[in-house]
Design an enzyme around this catalytic site. Structure first.
Site, PDB file in Angstrom:
ATOM      1  N   ASP A 116       0.860  -1.185   0.000  1.00 19.88           N
ATOM      2  CA  ASP A 116       0.000   0.000   0.000  1.00 19.88           C
ATOM      3  C   ASP A 116       0.897   1.236   0.000  1.00 19.88           C
ATOM      4  O   ASP A 116       1.459   1.585  -1.028  1.00 19.88           O
ATOM      5  CB  ASP A 116      -0.917  -0.092   1.220  1.00 19.88           C
ATOM      6  CG  ASP A 116      -1.957   1.012   1.295  1.00 19.88           C
ATOM      7  OD1 ASP A 116      -2.324   1.565   0.256  1.00 19.88           O
ATOM      8  OD2 ASP A 116      -2.411   1.317   2.410  1.00 19.88           O
ATOM      9  N   PHE A 165     -10.591   0.180   0.108  1.00 19.64           N
ATOM     10  CA  PHE A 165     -10.188  -0.739   1.169  1.00 19.64           C
ATOM     11  C   PHE A 165     -10.739  -2.126   0.869  1.00 19.64           C
ATOM     12  O   PHE A 165     -11.943  -2.331   0.762  1.00 19.64           O
ATOM     13  CB  PHE A 165     -10.639  -0.247   2.547  1.00 19.64           C
ATOM     14  CG  PHE A 165      -9.867  -0.921   3.644  1.00 19.64           C
ATOM     15  CD1 PHE A 165      -8.586  -0.493   3.981  1.00 19.64           C
ATOM     16  CD2 PHE A 165     -10.393  -2.026   4.309  1.00 19.64           C
ATOM     17  CE1 PHE A 165      -7.842  -1.148   4.954  1.00 19.64           C
ATOM     18  CE2 PHE A 165      -9.664  -2.676   5.293  1.00 19.64           C
ATOM     19  CZ  PHE A 165      -8.390  -2.232   5.624  1.00 19.64           C
ATOM     20  N   ARG A 178     -10.823 -12.036   7.129  1.00 14.52           N
ATOM     21  CA  ARG A 178      -9.662 -12.723   6.550  1.00 14.52           C
ATOM     22  C   ARG A 178     -10.073 -14.033   5.883  1.00 14.52           C
ATOM     23  O   ARG A 178      -9.431 -14.506   4.956  1.00 14.52           O
ATOM     24  CB  ARG A 178      -8.622 -13.050   7.639  1.00 14.52           C
ATOM     25  CG  ARG A 178      -7.915 -11.840   8.234  1.00 14.52           C
ATOM     26  CD  ARG A 178      -6.707 -12.307   9.045  1.00 14.52           C
ATOM     27  NE  ARG A 178      -6.224 -11.309   9.997  1.00 14.52           N
ATOM     28  CZ  ARG A 178      -5.357 -10.332   9.702  1.00 14.52           C
ATOM     29  NH1 ARG A 178      -4.902 -10.205   8.481  1.00 14.52           N
ATOM     30  NH2 ARG A 178      -4.963  -9.485  10.625  1.00 14.52           N
TER      31      ARG A 178
HETATM   32  P1  IMP Z   1       1.762  -0.243   3.948  1.00 17.09           P
HETATM   33  O1  IMP Z   1       2.863  -0.179   4.971  1.00 17.09           O
HETATM   34  O2  IMP Z   1       1.003   1.034   3.871  1.00 17.09           O
HETATM   35  O3  IMP Z   1       2.229  -0.705   2.581  1.00 17.09           O
HETATM   36  O4  IMP Z   1       0.662  -1.239   4.494  1.00 17.09           O
HETATM   37  C1  IMP Z   1       0.864  -2.547   4.600  1.00 17.09           C
HETATM   38  C2  IMP Z   1      -0.216  -3.226   5.402  1.00 17.09           C
HETATM   39  O5  IMP Z   1      -1.396  -2.428   5.538  1.00 17.09           O
HETATM   40  C3  IMP Z   1      -0.657  -4.473   4.703  1.00 17.09           C
HETATM   41  O6  IMP Z   1       0.176  -5.555   4.995  1.00 17.09           O
HETATM   42  C4  IMP Z   1      -2.075  -4.626   5.216  1.00 17.09           C
HETATM   43  O7  IMP Z   1      -2.082  -5.353   6.436  1.00 17.09           O
HETATM   44  C5  IMP Z   1      -2.555  -3.223   5.470  1.00 17.09           C
HETATM   45  N1  IMP Z   1      -3.430  -2.734   4.353  1.00 17.09           N
HETATM   46  C6  IMP Z   1      -3.167  -1.781   3.457  1.00 17.09           C
HETATM   47  N2  IMP Z   1      -4.188  -1.600   2.597  1.00 17.09           N
HETATM   48  C7  IMP Z   1      -5.140  -2.493   2.973  1.00 17.09           C
HETATM   49  C8  IMP Z   1      -6.466  -2.824   2.458  1.00 17.09           C
HETATM   50  O8  IMP Z   1      -6.993  -2.284   1.465  1.00 17.09           O
HETATM   51  N3  IMP Z   1      -7.125  -3.810   3.125  1.00 17.09           N
HETATM   52  C9  IMP Z   1      -6.609  -4.461   4.210  1.00 17.09           C
HETATM   53  N4  IMP Z   1      -5.389  -4.191   4.705  1.00 17.09           N
HETATM   54  C10 IMP Z   1      -4.664  -3.211   4.103  1.00 17.09           C
HETATM   55 MG    MG Z   2      -3.876  -5.794   8.260  1.00 20.15          MG
END
Ligand code: IMP
Ligand code: MG
Length: 192
Positions: A116, A165, A178
């Site tokens: 993300d 999301f 999940r």
């Molecule tokens: P990042 O550090 O922003 O890349 O986020 C990583 C973590 O955020 C992922 O491993 C997910 O657990 C959570 N995450 C980010 N976007 C989503 C989403 O759309 N749905 C569910 N979890 C998300």
């Molecule tokens: Mg999560």
């Protein structure tokens, strides 16, 4: 004779379905793509005895399916990190479980549910780099490029997803959903 419900009946009856706005990726689409990525990794890492490092908890279903399509000798380990509360990143990454294997000189494939902002993976990559692995590659089920903050990309990505999301197939909202077998867009009213 009692007829057991079909998979389609079960999907319709699933009580979580009412919270899903639309199904973004079906079980079949996911299965096909995960198979393909597993086969590609098997070719690319032939003779390299890679170690797959799953980032818990979101990776657990993807990792289980991916590994069954990897046909070369390899090992696996897991890390647990927390970076997220609800639907927005806190920007802070905390290591809740570290590796049990020594990774020095090994080829690492980090397995993530979704890339993300990239903050989590960027942090993890740097954190593991200190232990001098031979290489670090990233395999992610989903990529949400619109929200990228860190300068990081996936070497293997199954699907790009829009800036919504999503839950299911390992991905959660506050630890729920999940266990949905597909990836769905969560209705905004569930989290707002
Ligand atoms: P990042 O550090 O922003 O890349 O986020 C990583 C973590 O955020 C992922 O491993 C997910 O657990 C959570 N995450 C980010 N976007 C989503 C989403 O759309 N749905 C569910 N979890 C998300
Ligand atoms: Mg999560």
């Amino acid at each position: 004779m009692v007829r057991l419900p079909s998979r389609a009946d079960l999907a319709e009856r699933n009580r979580m379905r009412k919270d899903i706005e639309s199904i973004l990726l079906s079980e079949n689409e996911i299965r096909e793509k995960v198979t393909e990525i597993g086969e590609r990794i098997s070719v690319d890492f032939e003779g390299k005895d890679p170690i797959f490092v799953g980032v818990l908890k979101g990776c657990f279903i993807f990792m289980a399916d991916l590994m069954r399509n990897v046909t070369i000798p390899c090992s696996m380990d897991f890390m647990a990190v927390s970076s997220y509360q609800g639907t927005s990143s806190t920007g802070a990454v905390k290591i809740n479980k570290d590796l049990s294997e020594d990774i020095q000189g090994r080829h690492i494939i980090l397995v993530e549910d979704i890339l993300d902002s990239g903050v989590t993976l960027n942090y993890l990559k740097q954190y593991l780099m200190v232990r001098q692995p031979a290489s670090i590659h990233v395999a992610t089920l989903l990529d949400k490029p619109a929200r990228r903050k860190a300068n990081i990309y996936a070497d293997y990505s199954c699907f790009n997803v829009p800036d919504a999301f999503v839950v299911g197939y390992g991905l959660d909202y506050n630890e729920r959903y999940r266990n949905l077998p597909y990836i769905g867009i969560l209705k905004p009213e569930v989290y707002s």
